[in-house]
Motif scaffolding. Sequence first.
Motif, PDB file in Angstrom:
ATOM      1  N   LEU A 291       0.832  -1.213   0.000  1.00  0.00           N
ATOM      2  CA  LEU A 291       0.000   0.000   0.000  1.00  0.00           C
ATOM      3  C   LEU A 291       0.865   1.262   0.000  1.00  0.00           C
ATOM      4  O   LEU A 291       0.376   2.353  -0.309  1.00  0.00           O
ATOM      5  CB  LEU A 291      -0.953   0.008   1.199  1.00  0.00           C
ATOM      6  CG  LEU A 291      -2.137  -0.951   1.102  1.00  0.00           C
ATOM      7  CD1 LEU A 291      -3.003  -0.861   2.355  1.00  0.00           C
ATOM      8  CD2 LEU A 291      -2.997  -0.670  -0.135  1.00  0.00           C
ATOM      9  N   VAL A 296      -0.649   0.957  -6.311  1.00  0.00           N
ATOM     10  CA  VAL A 296      -1.403  -0.088  -5.618  1.00  0.00           C
ATOM     11  C   VAL A 296      -2.478   0.534  -4.739  1.00  0.00           C
ATOM     12  O   VAL A 296      -3.653   0.155  -4.799  1.00  0.00           O
ATOM     13  CB  VAL A 296      -0.464  -0.986  -4.770  1.00  0.00           C
ATOM     14  CG1 VAL A 296      -1.274  -1.966  -3.922  1.00  0.00           C
ATOM     15  CG2 VAL A 296       0.510  -1.738  -5.658  1.00  0.00           C
ATOM     16  N   THR A 299      -5.428   1.975  -6.742  1.00  0.00           N
ATOM     17  CA  THR A 299      -6.331   0.961  -7.313  1.00  0.00           C
ATOM     18  C   THR A 299      -7.147   0.277  -6.217  1.00  0.00           C
ATOM     19  O   THR A 299      -8.357   0.074  -6.369  1.00  0.00           O
ATOM     20  CB  THR A 299      -5.515  -0.090  -8.095  1.00  0.00           C
ATOM     21  OG1 THR A 299      -4.696   0.588  -9.045  1.00  0.00           O
ATOM     22  CG2 THR A 299      -6.430  -1.065  -8.812  1.00  0.00           C
ATOM     23  N   VAL A 300      -6.479  -0.077  -5.095  1.00  0.00           N
ATOM     24  CA  VAL A 300      -7.204  -0.727  -3.997  1.00  0.00           C
ATOM     25  C   VAL A 300      -8.348   0.167  -3.525  1.00  0.00           C
ATOM     26  O   VAL A 300      -9.468  -0.300  -3.305  1.00  0.00           O
ATOM     27  CB  VAL A 300      -6.238  -1.058  -2.827  1.00  0.00           C
ATOM     28  CG1 VAL A 300      -7.008  -1.443  -1.562  1.00  0.00           C
ATOM     29  CG2 VAL A 300      -5.303  -2.188  -3.225  1.00  0.00           C
TER      30      VAL A 300
ATOM     31  N   TYR B 278     -13.998  -8.341  -0.165  1.00  0.00           N
ATOM     32  CA  TYR B 278     -12.996  -7.636  -0.980  1.00  0.00           C
ATOM     33  C   TYR B 278     -11.731  -7.359  -0.167  1.00  0.00           C
ATOM     34  O   TYR B 278     -10.619  -7.648  -0.618  1.00  0.00           O
ATOM     35  CB  TYR B 278     -13.590  -6.337  -1.521  1.00  0.00           C
ATOM     36  CG  TYR B 278     -12.569  -5.404  -2.149  1.00  0.00           C
ATOM     37  CD1 TYR B 278     -12.049  -5.657  -3.410  1.00  0.00           C
ATOM     38  CD2 TYR B 278     -12.128  -4.279  -1.470  1.00  0.00           C
ATOM     39  CE1 TYR B 278     -11.106  -4.813  -3.978  1.00  0.00           C
ATOM     40  CE2 TYR B 278     -11.188  -3.424  -2.025  1.00  0.00           C
ATOM     41  CZ  TYR B 278     -10.685  -3.703  -3.281  1.00  0.00           C
ATOM     42  OH  TYR B 278      -9.751  -2.871  -3.832  1.00  0.00           O
ATOM     43  N   VAL B 282      -8.060  -8.860  -1.068  1.00  0.00           N
ATOM     44  CA  VAL B 282      -6.906  -8.014  -1.374  1.00  0.00           C
ATOM     45  C   VAL B 282      -5.698  -8.450  -0.542  1.00  0.00           C
ATOM     46  O   VAL B 282      -4.595  -8.643  -1.070  1.00  0.00           O
ATOM     47  CB  VAL B 282      -7.236  -6.523  -1.140  1.00  0.00           C
ATOM     48  CG1 VAL B 282      -5.966  -5.674  -1.138  1.00  0.00           C
ATOM     49  CG2 VAL B 282      -8.202  -6.030  -2.219  1.00  0.00           C
ATOM     50  N   MET B 286      -2.254 -10.052  -1.968  1.00  0.00           N
ATOM     51  CA  MET B 286      -0.966  -9.413  -1.697  1.00  0.00           C
ATOM     52  C   MET B 286       0.024 -10.442  -1.167  1.00  0.00           C
ATOM     53  O   MET B 286       1.187 -10.489  -1.569  1.00  0.00           O
ATOM     54  CB  MET B 286      -1.141  -8.288  -0.682  1.00  0.00           C
ATOM     55  CG  MET B 286      -1.838  -7.063  -1.259  1.00  0.00           C
ATOM     56  SD  MET B 286      -2.134  -5.843   0.037  1.00  0.00           S
ATOM     57  CE  MET B 286      -2.413  -4.368  -0.990  1.00  0.00           C
TER      58      MET B 286
END
Lengths: 333, 333
Positions: A291, A296, A299-300, B278, B282, B286
Amino acid sequence: MATDVSNVAIRLAQAIAAGQRRALAQCCSLAESIRDDDQELLSAVLAELPAPARHTRRVAVTGAPGVGKSSFVERWGTSLINAGHSVAVLAIDPSSRRTGGSILGDKTRMQVLANSSHAFVRPQPSGTHLGGTARATRLCIPLCEAAGYDTIIVETVGVGQSEVEVADMVDLCLLLVLPTAGDDVQAIKRGIMEVADVVAVTKSDLDPEASRRAAAMLSGAMRLLQPSSEEWTSRVVLASAVDQDGLTEVDQSVADYFSDVRHDMVMRRRRRQQVRWYDDEVVAMMRLALLANSKVSQTVGEMREAIVAGRLTVPHASSAVVKVIQDVLKQGN
Amino acid sequence: MATDVSNVAIRLAQAIAAGQRRALAQCCSLAESIRDDDQELLSAVLAELPAPARHTRRVAVTGAPGVGKSSFVERWGTSLINAGHSVAVLAIDPSSRRTGGSILGDKTRMQVLANSSHAFVRPQPSGTHLGGTARATRLCIPLCEAAGYDTIIVETVGVGQSEVEVADMVDLCLLLVLPTAGDDVQAIKRGIMEVADVVAVTKSDLDPEASRRAAAMLSGAMRLLQPSSEEWTSRVVLASAVDQDGLTEVDQSVADYFSDVRHDMVMRRRRRQQVRWYDDEVVAMMRLALLANSKVSQTVGEMREAIVAGRLTVPHASSAVVKVIQDVLKQGN
């Protein structure tokens, strides 16, 4: 690691092992800091600490607000000291705040313990950042043990998400429950009943009949919620508010739990906790590291908004995130 | 996305919406696959599916092994069909295995439902990979809804880690409990009591007195474990094993839950579930993406071994992992 960090760490570790409260308090401050250099120094100190000379006992005292956790810890801690123990209390305190490096509790609590030379009371500020309190408490436990305290009591705040997390850093989880009017008891926080090793019905002298009914109900609920174990069967005991005798059943349960025959069980539990902590840390750090990349994190965030708005399905949104992560990993920052 | 994938997805979505069971089964197989191309196609199908014509109801049926989940689902599903509903059953079945693309349950279960034109029964293989079953089930739910099934019943296996995960993908969690000899009930899996919306004491005709005592005990435990909510207060009801009347209380509770006044509550709950799903996806992705790098996975593994062996503290081990992650992110793979 820089040589000066290493030297400072060795000096601090030696001072803690020699029982210098000032060094212990200084390292607890490092544990509560989110600065990278503080964490690095603490990590070096922890690596230098000697193993505790005696077996130690890590006990969480938890329960809803108003159940009397602080006064219980004060009385119980004092009785432990009178019996020859050294006691460290890590009290997660939402009202404490950090002021110029020192921590001030808004309430003056645990006067007797705080003034005893055989006790170390450390309020832990809560609410600084998610998971931060639990992490700080976890780091302070081995510091206190190396300083010679054989019983570490972690007092939780009774609200928020920290209770179950705290249960995973101690050997024994003691849940305090106050019987309310009638045979009911206060609602108990999600997940705590499953992890409690000993449940104490507090202030049982005020209404003995209600306390016995509450204890029976809690025993039933515990049988429902906890799988039977060969190692330890959780107990419900009564604790009186006014006289020291009210601690007898609690003391007996704690002594049974930490008896020599169960020492291996306690050590296995600690090892499992360390591995879980490490696994959680690794995932948390992976998330933070990724993050920190702006592509990244953007987009997250955008995909999350699309989910909230119902514009995208989760598989669609998450596959978009995967593509960005793979790009970043391929090309580097 | 390739044009042919897109075209295939549109055709499959149309076939599902037209009620073609073969297309529905084919897409359920995609959901159960761990192949990237299968997941990509399914993701495209999900994006093309029309919204269901009617409000749908997602219900988990959970409980310990032997409590009679399958026979309950068979009887309840049949009664729902007789009342005009279309029912899809996603049964997480540890004994089912995948053979050349089709799934064979070892037990012949739910004969009546399986032969009804208003029902779709899909055993979901469990134990393929961690979290895989829950993910497959979650993806099958919107497929079944688009195919016209208004009630989706997810039957859990009663062991393993899946129960609480399943509760987070349905609107209503129905827990079945069997009273044992005496007034005790079977031990209930960790975390399930907290998330149950309706608890049904099964086979209550066999020993009505024991069933009533079990229901009272369960009600007490629920009051302890669940915070009060303005939206829904969980209930404990009795369900008979032998006659259809035994379903009346369950039916009534489910109908109350899904009444129009609570429709917004159900929709809010679904939205929260999507966001949680979600967020979990994520983090999981990752982790997978970083562990695909050999330097990262090697360090993570070595440090974990050092923790297990007690050679390193968690802060030390995890800071070593951070350094490798940051190197990989800086330089690219």
